[in-house]
Design an enzyme around this catalytic site. Structure first.
Site, PDB file in Angstrom:
ATOM      1  N   CYS A   3      18.219 -13.290 -20.175  1.00  0.00           N
ATOM      2  CA  CYS A   3      19.286 -12.629 -20.768  1.00  0.00           C
ATOM      3  C   CYS A   3      20.255 -13.404 -21.380  1.00  0.00           C
ATOM      4  O   CYS A   3      19.915 -14.362 -21.953  1.00  0.00           O
ATOM      5  CB  CYS A   3      19.717 -11.670 -19.490  1.00  0.00           C
ATOM      6  SG  CYS A   3      20.574 -12.906 -18.246  1.00  0.00           S
ATOM      7  N   ALA A   4      21.540 -12.733 -21.423  1.00  0.00           N
ATOM      8  CA  ALA A   4      22.505 -13.608 -22.210  1.00  0.00           C
ATOM      9  C   ALA A   4      22.958 -14.753 -21.255  1.00  0.00           C
ATOM     10  O   ALA A   4      22.978 -16.052 -21.715  1.00  0.00           O
ATOM     11  CB  ALA A   4      23.532 -12.702 -22.454  1.00  0.00           C
TER      12      ALA A   4
END
Length: 117
Positions: free
Chosen positions: A81-82
């Site tokens: 994800c981020a």
């Protein structure tokens, strides 16, 4: 960047204990070897930039869409994800769904990009 609730962070931390967290350099080696990259960020985030050839299935739709996208549960999958939290939750979910070779990039896309220099 969105700040996460304590509850979310606790869940993510627990998921990290149950899943394999790999370094960005390990992730790069796995990706270079042809392993599937699963980006669990939202579509808008994905469109702003992503790892080449990544499959984008947002965390919220993962359970509904992964089976169709990746029918073989022994497929090696590199989640991210981020920042590492949603990726850990996604990896945990995938394991619960029966996927056997799932890892998450520690620190997410941010760490992955930072290591490119």
């Amino acid at each position: 960047m969105a700040t996460h609730s304590e509850e979310f962070l606790r869940l993510a931390e627990e998921a990290k204990q149950r899943t394999t967290q790999i370094s960005p350099s390990d992730a790069k080696a796995r990706i270079a070897a042809g392993q599937l990259v699963l980006d669990v960020r939202d579509k808008e985030e994905f469109e702003q930039g992503h790892i080449d050839n990544a499959l984008n299935i947002s965390r919220g739709t993962l359970e509904m869409r992964i089976q169709e996208a990746v029918p073989d549960k022994d497929t090696p999958i590199v989640c991210h994800c981020a920042g590492g939290n949603r990726g850990a939750l996604a990896a945990d979910t995938l394991q619960q769904l029966g996927y056997t070779q799932v890892v998450n990039i520690e620190g997410g896309l941010k760490a992955f990009k930072n290591e490119e220099s």
